[in-house]
Design a protein around this motif. Structure first.
Motif, PDB file in Angstrom:
ATOM      1  N   PRO A 245      51.831  73.670  38.283  1.00  0.00           N
ATOM      2  CA  PRO A 245      51.435  74.392  39.506  1.00  0.00           C
ATOM      3  C   PRO A 245      51.632  75.902  39.456  1.00  0.00           C
ATOM      4  CG  PRO A 245      52.619  72.389  40.063  1.00  0.00           C
ATOM      5  CD  PRO A 245      52.707  72.524  38.577  1.00  0.00           C
ATOM      6  N   ASP A 246      52.694  76.364  38.792  1.00  0.00           N
ATOM      7  CA  ASP A 246      52.995  77.800  38.797  1.00  0.00           C
ATOM      8  C   ASP A 246      52.353  78.567  37.653  1.00  0.00           C
ATOM      9  OD1 ASP A 246      54.632  77.872  41.147  1.00  0.00           O
ATOM     10  OD2 ASP A 246      56.236  76.918  39.993  1.00  0.00           O
ATOM     11  N   ASP A 247      51.530  77.891  36.864  1.00  0.00           N
ATOM     12  CA  ASP A 247      50.845  78.577  35.760  1.00  0.00           C
ATOM     13  C   ASP A 247      49.861  79.608  36.297  1.00  0.00           C
ATOM     14  OD1 ASP A 247      52.182  77.121  33.863  1.00  0.00           O
ATOM     15  OD2 ASP A 247      50.539  75.708  33.504  1.00  0.00           O
ATOM     16  N   LEU A 248      49.665  80.664  35.515  1.00  0.00           N
ATOM     17  CA  LEU A 248      48.678  81.685  35.863  1.00  0.00           C
ATOM     18  C   LEU A 248      47.309  81.274  35.334  1.00  0.00           C
ATOM     19  CD1 LEU A 248      50.669  84.953  35.023  1.00  0.00           C
ATOM     20  CD2 LEU A 248      50.403  83.846  37.245  1.00  0.00           C
ATOM     21  N   LEU A 249      46.277  81.497  36.142  1.00  0.00           N
ATOM     22  CA  LEU A 249      44.924  81.096  35.741  1.00  0.00           C
ATOM     23  C   LEU A 249      44.504  81.750  34.429  1.00  0.00           C
ATOM     24  CD1 LEU A 249      42.775  80.981  39.004  1.00  0.00           C
ATOM     25  CD2 LEU A 249      43.991  79.137  37.870  1.00  0.00           C
TER      26      LEU A 249
ATOM     27  N   SER B 246      41.024  84.500  29.297  1.00  0.00           N
ATOM     28  CA  SER B 246      41.962  85.469  29.887  1.00  0.00           C
ATOM     29  C   SER B 246      41.473  85.976  31.242  1.00  0.00           C
ATOM     30  CB  SER B 246      42.184  86.651  28.934  1.00  0.00           C
ATOM     31  OG  SER B 246      42.715  86.191  27.703  1.00  0.00           O
ATOM     32  N   GLY B 247      40.874  85.078  32.016  1.00  0.00           N
ATOM     33  CA  GLY B 247      40.457  85.423  33.365  1.00  0.00           C
ATOM     34  C   GLY B 247      39.067  86.004  33.490  1.00  0.00           C
TER      35      GLY B 247
ATOM     36  N   PRO C 226      48.970  88.336  40.917  1.00  0.00           N
ATOM     37  CA  PRO C 226      48.605  87.362  39.871  1.00  0.00           C
ATOM     38  C   PRO C 226      47.958  86.122  40.488  1.00  0.00           C
ATOM     39  CG  PRO C 226      50.840  88.186  39.539  1.00  0.00           C
ATOM     40  CD  PRO C 226      50.407  88.676  40.884  1.00  0.00           C
ATOM     41  N   TYR C 227      46.994  85.552  39.768  1.00  0.00           N
ATOM     42  CA  TYR C 227      46.283  84.368  40.234  1.00  0.00           C
ATOM     43  C   TYR C 227      47.063  83.116  39.814  1.00  0.00           C
ATOM     44  CZ  TYR C 227      42.321  87.662  40.557  1.00  0.00           C
ATOM     45  OH  TYR C 227      41.497  88.714  40.841  1.00  0.00           O
ATOM     46  N   ILE C 228      47.689  82.447  40.764  1.00  0.00           N
ATOM     47  CA  ILE C 228      48.541  81.292  40.491  1.00  0.00           C
ATOM     48  C   ILE C 228      47.776  80.010  40.804  1.00  0.00           C
ATOM     49  CG2 ILE C 228      50.726  80.152  41.059  1.00  0.00           C
ATOM     50  CD1 ILE C 228      51.770  82.911  41.923  1.00  0.00           C
ATOM     51  N   LEU C 229      47.851  79.048  39.898  1.00  0.00           N
ATOM     52  CA  LEU C 229      47.071  77.822  40.019  1.00  0.00           C
ATOM     53  C   LEU C 229      47.288  77.109  41.351  1.00  0.00           C
ATOM     54  CD1 LEU C 229      45.259  75.544  39.019  1.00  0.00           C
ATOM     55  CD2 LEU C 229      47.221  74.641  37.751  1.00  0.00           C
ATOM     56  N   LYS C 230      48.509  76.889  41.759  1.00  0.00           N
ATOM     57  CA  LYS C 230      48.761  76.073  42.962  1.00  0.00           C
ATOM     58  C   LYS C 230      48.177  76.699  44.208  1.00  0.00           C
ATOM     59  CE  LYS C 230      53.421  77.977  43.781  1.00  0.00           C
ATOM     60  NZ  LYS C 230      54.882  77.662  43.809  1.00  0.00           N
ATOM     61  N   GLU C 231      48.084  78.023  44.257  1.00  0.00           N
ATOM     62  CA  GLU C 231      47.536  78.695  45.431  1.00  0.00           C
ATOM     63  C   GLU C 231      46.024  78.514  45.517  1.00  0.00           C
ATOM     64  OE1 GLU C 231      49.366  79.976  47.776  1.00  0.00           O
ATOM     65  OE2 GLU C 231      51.181  79.518  46.652  1.00  0.00           O
TER      66      GLU C 231
END
Length: 234
Positions: free
Chosen positions: A38-42, A74-75, A223-228
Motif C-alpha cells: 500500500p505505501d509503495d510509490l507509483l 518511473s512515472g 509523492p504519488y502513493i499507491l494506497k491513496e
C-alpha cells in the motif's frame, strides 16, 4: 482489532489461491508474483494501461477482438512499450454494429493471435503489477473469462480505474454527472486533444494521459502513493 487494508487482503487472497486445486497449473506462476504494498510509490511500480475492443459487453457471449496497451517507466508514459494485438476469433462472433464502431473486420482477424495464447501473454505482462483501465470491470471480466479463472480467485494484479477516479474527484467538487466520466468527455474537459477512439492502443494511451492529470489533481507536488490512488479507484 487491526483490520487489513484492501490491498493487503488482495495479496493474502492471491497467496491463498496457490493452495487451491481449482487453480490451473498454467496460472500458478502468475499468482506466485509478489504484489505491491500500500505505501509503495507509483513511480517505483510496474504500471500498464490496457484496453480491449470487443464484440459487445455481454460477458457470457461476447469476445475480445483486439487488445492494446502501454506502460509507464518511473512515472512517465514509455512509448517504446506500446503494443496492439488482433485476436483470431470466430468470424461468426463479429456483430455488424461492433464492426462499424471499432472498424475490425473478419478479414483482419485471420492473421490474429490465438485468443488463449494472447491472454496468457497479457497475463505475463500484467501479473504482479498495476493495471490501468477506464471502467475496469470490462477488462477484468473478459480477462477472467478468457482464462477461465473462477470467481472465488482474485486476479493477480491491482486495478486502477480512471473512470472511478474521475467520479471520485467530481463528487468531491460537487459536480458529478454520469456523462462526465466518459473517457472522451474527461479529455475534452481537461483540454486534451481529440484521439482515435475505439482502437485498443489509442484508448489505452488516452487513459494513461488522463491518469497523469488525475494524479496531479490528487497529489499536487506530493509523492504519488499507491494506497491513496487505490482508494479513489474502488
Amino acid at each position: 482489532m487491526i483490520f487489513d487494508s484492501p490491498l493487503v487482503k488482495l495479496k493474502k487472497r492471491c497467496k491463498k489461491a496457490l493452495n487451491d486445486p481449482n487453480l490451473s497449473e498454467e496460472l500458478k506462476p502468475f499468482y506466485e508474483r509478489e504484489l505491491p504494498s500500500p505505501d509503495d510509490l507509483l513511480k517505483d511500480l510496474k504500471l500498464t494501461s490496457i484496453d480491449f475492443e470487443t464484440t459487445g459487453l455481454n460477458f457470457d457471449e461476447d469476445v475480445v477482438l483486439s487488445m492494446g496497451g502501454i506502460s509507464f517507466d518511473s512515472g512517465s508514459i514509455d512509448f517504446s512499450t506500446s503494443f496492439h494485438q488482433l485476436l483470431n476469433v470466430d468470424p461468426k462472433k463479429i456483430k455488424s454494429n461492433a464492426a462499424i464502431i471499432n472498424q475490425i473486420t473478419p478479414e483482419q482477424l485471420i492473421g490474429g493471435l490465438n485468443p488463449h495464447e494472447a491472454f496468457i501473454k497479457l497475463m505475463d505482462k500484467l501479473a504482479g503489477g498495476l493495471v490501468l483501465t477506464h471502467c475496469q470491470i470490462i477488462e477484468s471480466t473478459f480477462l477472467r473469462k478468457s482464462l477461465h479463472i473462477p470467481e472465488k480467485f482474485p486476479l493477480p494484479m491491482i486495478f486502477l480505474d480512471t473512470m472511478a477516479i474521475e467520479k471520485n474527484l467530481l463528487k468531491n467538487q460537487g459536480n458529478f454527472q454520469l456523462e462526465y466520466v466518459r473517457l472522451n468527455k474527461i479529455r475534452e474537459r481537461r483540454g486534451f486533444p481529440a484521439y482515435e477512439a475505439h482502437n485498443a492502443l489509442a484508448d489505452s494511451l488516452a487513459t494513461a494521459e488522463v491518469f497523469l492529470a488525475q494524479l496531479h489533481d490528487i497529489f499536487g507536488k506530493k509523492p504519488y502513493i499507491l494506497k491513496e490512488v487505490y482508494k479513489r479507484s474502488n
